[in-house]
Design a protein around this motif. Structure first.
Motif, PDB file in Angstrom:
ATOM      1  N   ARG A  77      11.398   7.998  -3.863  1.00  0.00           N
ATOM      2  CA  ARG A  77       9.940   8.097  -3.737  1.00  0.00           C
ATOM      3  C   ARG A  77       9.300   6.743  -3.979  1.00  0.00           C
ATOM      4  O   ARG A  77       9.901   5.847  -4.571  1.00  0.00           O
ATOM      5  CB  ARG A  77       9.379   9.108  -4.732  1.00  0.00           C
ATOM      6  N   PRO A  78       8.032   6.594  -3.552  1.00  0.00           N
ATOM      7  CA  PRO A  78       7.266   5.435  -3.984  1.00  0.00           C
ATOM      8  C   PRO A  78       6.899   5.562  -5.463  1.00  0.00           C
ATOM      9  O   PRO A  78       6.626   6.666  -5.953  1.00  0.00           O
ATOM     10  CB  PRO A  78       6.001   5.490  -3.110  1.00  0.00           C
ATOM     11  N   VAL A  79       6.893   4.443  -6.159  1.00  0.00           N
ATOM     12  CA  VAL A  79       6.394   4.362  -7.536  1.00  0.00           C
ATOM     13  C   VAL A  79       5.070   3.609  -7.479  1.00  0.00           C
ATOM     14  O   VAL A  79       4.994   2.504  -6.940  1.00  0.00           O
ATOM     15  CB  VAL A  79       7.406   3.645  -8.442  1.00  0.00           C
ATOM     16  N   TYR A  80       4.030   4.217  -8.034  1.00  0.00           N
ATOM     17  CA  TYR A  80       2.665   3.703  -7.883  1.00  0.00           C
ATOM     18  C   TYR A  80       2.222   2.988  -9.156  1.00  0.00           C
ATOM     19  O   TYR A  80       2.173   3.595 -10.237  1.00  0.00           O
ATOM     20  CB  TYR A  80       1.706   4.851  -7.565  1.00  0.00           C
ATOM     21  N   ILE A  81       1.893   1.702  -9.032  1.00  0.00           N
ATOM     22  CA  ILE A  81       1.518   0.901 -10.187  1.00  0.00           C
ATOM     23  C   ILE A  81       0.244   0.115  -9.901  1.00  0.00           C
ATOM     24  O   ILE A  81      -0.160  -0.045  -8.739  1.00  0.00           O
ATOM     25  CB  ILE A  81       2.641  -0.090 -10.586  1.00  0.00           C
ATOM     26  N   HIS A  82      -0.380  -0.388 -10.962  1.00  0.00           N
ATOM     27  CA  HIS A  82      -1.545  -1.262 -10.791  1.00  0.00           C
ATOM     28  C   HIS A  82      -1.805  -2.005 -12.094  1.00  0.00           C
ATOM     29  O   HIS A  82      -1.472  -1.531 -13.173  1.00  0.00           O
ATOM     30  CB  HIS A  82      -2.788  -0.453 -10.415  1.00  0.00           C
ATOM     31  N   SER A  83      -2.385  -3.186 -11.958  1.00  0.00           N
ATOM     32  CA  SER A  83      -2.965  -3.869 -13.112  1.00  0.00           C
ATOM     33  C   SER A  83      -4.404  -3.421 -13.300  1.00  0.00           C
ATOM     34  O   SER A  83      -4.862  -3.235 -14.420  1.00  0.00           O
ATOM     35  CB  SER A  83      -2.902  -5.392 -12.941  1.00  0.00           C
ATOM     36  N   VAL A  84      -5.099  -3.246 -12.154  1.00  0.00           N
ATOM     37  CA  VAL A  84      -6.500  -2.829 -12.221  1.00  0.00           C
ATOM     38  C   VAL A  84      -6.900  -2.191 -10.906  1.00  0.00           C
ATOM     39  O   VAL A  84      -6.357  -2.520  -9.844  1.00  0.00           O
ATOM     40  CB  VAL A  84      -7.405  -4.053 -12.528  1.00  0.00           C
TER      41      VAL A  84
ATOM     42  N   LYS B 142      -3.511   8.566  -6.575  1.00  0.00           N
ATOM     43  CA  LYS B 142      -3.699   9.912  -7.107  1.00  0.00           C
ATOM     44  C   LYS B 142      -2.681  10.217  -8.194  1.00  0.00           C
ATOM     45  O   LYS B 142      -2.938  10.974  -9.123  1.00  0.00           O
ATOM     46  CB  LYS B 142      -3.599  10.934  -5.967  1.00  0.00           C
ATOM     47  N   SER B 143      -1.503   9.620  -8.054  1.00  0.00           N
ATOM     48  CA  SER B 143      -0.446   9.753  -9.064  1.00  0.00           C
ATOM     49  C   SER B 143      -0.075   8.363  -9.522  1.00  0.00           C
ATOM     50  O   SER B 143       0.316   7.521  -8.708  1.00  0.00           O
ATOM     51  CB  SER B 143       0.770  10.470  -8.470  1.00  0.00           C
ATOM     52  N   ASP B 144      -0.210   8.103 -10.807  1.00  0.00           N
ATOM     53  CA  ASP B 144      -0.031   6.744 -11.320  1.00  0.00           C
ATOM     54  C   ASP B 144       1.201   6.676 -12.227  1.00  0.00           C
ATOM     55  O   ASP B 144       1.372   7.500 -13.119  1.00  0.00           O
ATOM     56  CB  ASP B 144      -1.278   6.315 -12.102  1.00  0.00           C
ATOM     57  N   ASP B 145       2.056   5.668 -11.972  1.00  0.00           N
ATOM     58  CA  ASP B 145       3.308   5.548 -12.712  1.00  0.00           C
ATOM     59  C   ASP B 145       3.311   4.438 -13.752  1.00  0.00           C
ATOM     60  O   ASP B 145       4.377   4.082 -14.280  1.00  0.00           O
ATOM     61  CB  ASP B 145       4.459   5.311 -11.724  1.00  0.00           C
TER      62      ASP B 145
ATOM     63  N   LEU C  58       0.828  -1.199   0.000  1.00  0.00           N
ATOM     64  CA  LEU C  58       0.000   0.000   0.000  1.00  0.00           C
ATOM     65  C   LEU C  58       0.873   1.265   0.000  1.00  0.00           C
ATOM     66  O   LEU C  58       2.098   1.187   0.046  1.00  0.00           O
ATOM     67  CB  LEU C  58      -0.929  -0.024   1.209  1.00  0.00           C
ATOM     68  N   ASP C  59       0.225   2.403  -0.053  1.00  0.00           N
ATOM     69  CA  ASP C  59       0.934   3.676  -0.117  1.00  0.00           C
ATOM     70  C   ASP C  59       1.527   4.001   1.253  1.00  0.00           C
ATOM     71  O   ASP C  59       0.791   4.263   2.205  1.00  0.00           O
ATOM     72  CB  ASP C  59      -0.042   4.775  -0.551  1.00  0.00           C
ATOM     73  N   PRO C  60       2.848   4.011   1.371  1.00  0.00           N
ATOM     74  CA  PRO C  60       3.455   4.277   2.686  1.00  0.00           C
ATOM     75  C   PRO C  60       3.270   5.708   3.154  1.00  0.00           C
ATOM     76  O   PRO C  60       3.495   6.003   4.329  1.00  0.00           O
ATOM     77  CB  PRO C  60       4.938   3.977   2.441  1.00  0.00           C
ATOM     78  N   GLU C  61       2.846   6.587   2.242  1.00  0.00           N
ATOM     79  CA  GLU C  61       2.652   7.987   2.607  1.00  0.00           C
ATOM     80  C   GLU C  61       1.263   8.246   3.201  1.00  0.00           C
ATOM     81  O   GLU C  61       1.010   9.341   3.718  1.00  0.00           O
ATOM     82  CB  GLU C  61       2.851   8.878   1.376  1.00  0.00           C
ATOM     83  N   LEU C  62       0.371   7.274   3.124  1.00  0.00           N
ATOM     84  CA  LEU C  62      -0.969   7.467   3.675  1.00  0.00           C
ATOM     85  C   LEU C  62      -0.943   7.332   5.191  1.00  0.00           C
ATOM     86  O   LEU C  62      -0.467   6.319   5.720  1.00  0.00           O
ATOM     87  CB  LEU C  62      -1.954   6.454   3.093  1.00  0.00           C
ATOM     88  N   PRO C  63      -1.469   8.298   5.916  1.00  0.00           N
ATOM     89  CA  PRO C  63      -1.517   8.195   7.379  1.00  0.00           C
ATOM     90  C   PRO C  63      -2.270   6.939   7.811  1.00  0.00           C
ATOM     91  O   PRO C  63      -3.347   6.643   7.307  1.00  0.00           O
ATOM     92  CB  PRO C  63      -2.262   9.464   7.803  1.00  0.00           C
ATOM     93  N   GLY C  64      -1.675   6.192   8.723  1.00  0.00           N
ATOM     94  CA  GLY C  64      -2.329   5.017   9.269  1.00  0.00           C
ATOM     95  C   GLY C  64      -1.847   3.701   8.698  1.00  0.00           C
ATOM     96  O   GLY C  64      -1.938   2.668   9.370  1.00  0.00           O
TER      97      GLY C  64
END
Length: 302
Positions: A200-207, A272-275, A104-110
């Motif tokens: 930085r984190p790199v944000y990826i997804h298949s779906v 929010k930002s997709d790589d 998951l996104d390590p920058e998200l609080p919690g």
């Protein structure tokens, strides 16, 4: 200033993520790939093998001299292994370190407040410290949940043989899912873009999809009646944390924490930002997801 990356070390190459990263690295012919292993064992042609003592920073440091990048895909619960790798890489002059995050996104609080992510949190803090001291740069891969692995193992809550579904919350939270193959490809391709992926984190997804959407696909493929159980994740989380504190630990103690996140929009939602374009991934359409679910359903029927 970024530098070209040629010599790449991979730790954890025999694991689910590591094997896919290794294949992707070997497909990029400009990389010279070295696998760190605890013991002699076969790996695909093209990879050099170094047997190392993962408990020794000195041994790891010697193995990393002359390397441009280290990718950590180890997944043992031992928090010291990734920390030793990070320290050894910095001591040996490694330029880029990719942590064993893949979540998951390590920058998200919690997100990193949950004990299940303690190992990832420690690694993130360690590489950020090295970067702040100008000793090394880093990248994290944020990919959400592993789509194919979660479907195959039942982690996604779908039992194809018994036609039962264990739903996290109301099942409607949409979040990233990424296949292991896509994770491997993206991780390798990060090293082709050292400046764009710097610290930085790199944000990826298949779906981007909800659990209920996957459930609907499964029902449409298999036919027949399914039984679904919708679970209030908050009391399950509190029980898991209580069990952890009391030492009454099982696999569910950690699984529930992750499933709680996947049910919670504040902790898991579309990036929010997709790589994807940067690292060469294309978003899957519904037909491709359906084909994967069909393939896994067929495997479970055998």
């Amino acid at each position: 200033m970024s530098r070209a990356i040629k010599n790449v070390v991979l730790a954890g190459a025999s694991g689910n993520v590591g094997a896919q990263v290794l294949n992707a690295l070997l497909d990029i012919k400009e990389f010279s790939v070295t696998v760190l292993s605890r013991s002699p064992r076969p790996f695909p042609v093209g990879a050099q093998i170094k047997v190392v003592d993962f408990t020794s920073i000195e041994d790891l440091s010697a193995a990393l001299i002359g390397q441009d990048a280290v990718i950590d895909t180890t997944f043992s619960p031992d928090v010291e292994t990734p920390l030793r790798l990070i320290e050894a890489a910095a001591k040996s002059g490694v330029y880029r370190f990719i942590t064993s995050d893949f979540g998951l996104d390590p920058e998200l609080p919690g997100v990193y407040d949950l004990p299940v992510f303690g190992r990832k949190k420690a690694s993130y803090e360690a590489v950020k410290k090295q970067a702040a001291e100008k000793r090394m740069t880093y990248t994290l891969i944020s990919c959400g949940a592993f789509l194919d692995w979660c479907l195959s193992t039942g982690f996604a809550g779908l039992n194809f043989q018994e036609k039962t579904a264990w739903i996290f919350g109301d099942g409607n939270n949409v979040h990233p899912w990424t296949t292991l193959e896509d994770v491997g490809k993206a991780t390798a391709n990060v090293l082709l873009h050292p400046q764009e992926t710097l610290n930085r984190p790199v944000y990826i997804h298949s779906v981007f999809m909800s659990q209920n959407q996957l459930f609907d696909i499964a029902k449409g493929i298999s036919g027949g009646e399914w039984t679904a159980t919708y679970n209030d994740m908050e009391p399950l989380l509190q029980k898991a944390l209580g069990d952890l504190n009391s030492g009454n630990i099982s696999d569910a103690t950690f699984v529930v924490q992750i499933q709680y996140c996947l049910a919670t929009e504040a902790l898991a939602h579309p990036w929010k930002s997709d790589d994807n374009p940067l690292v060469g991934l294309e978003e899957w359409n519904s037909e491709k997801v359906k084909a994967l679910v069909q393939e896994i359903a067929n495997q479970k029927a055998v």
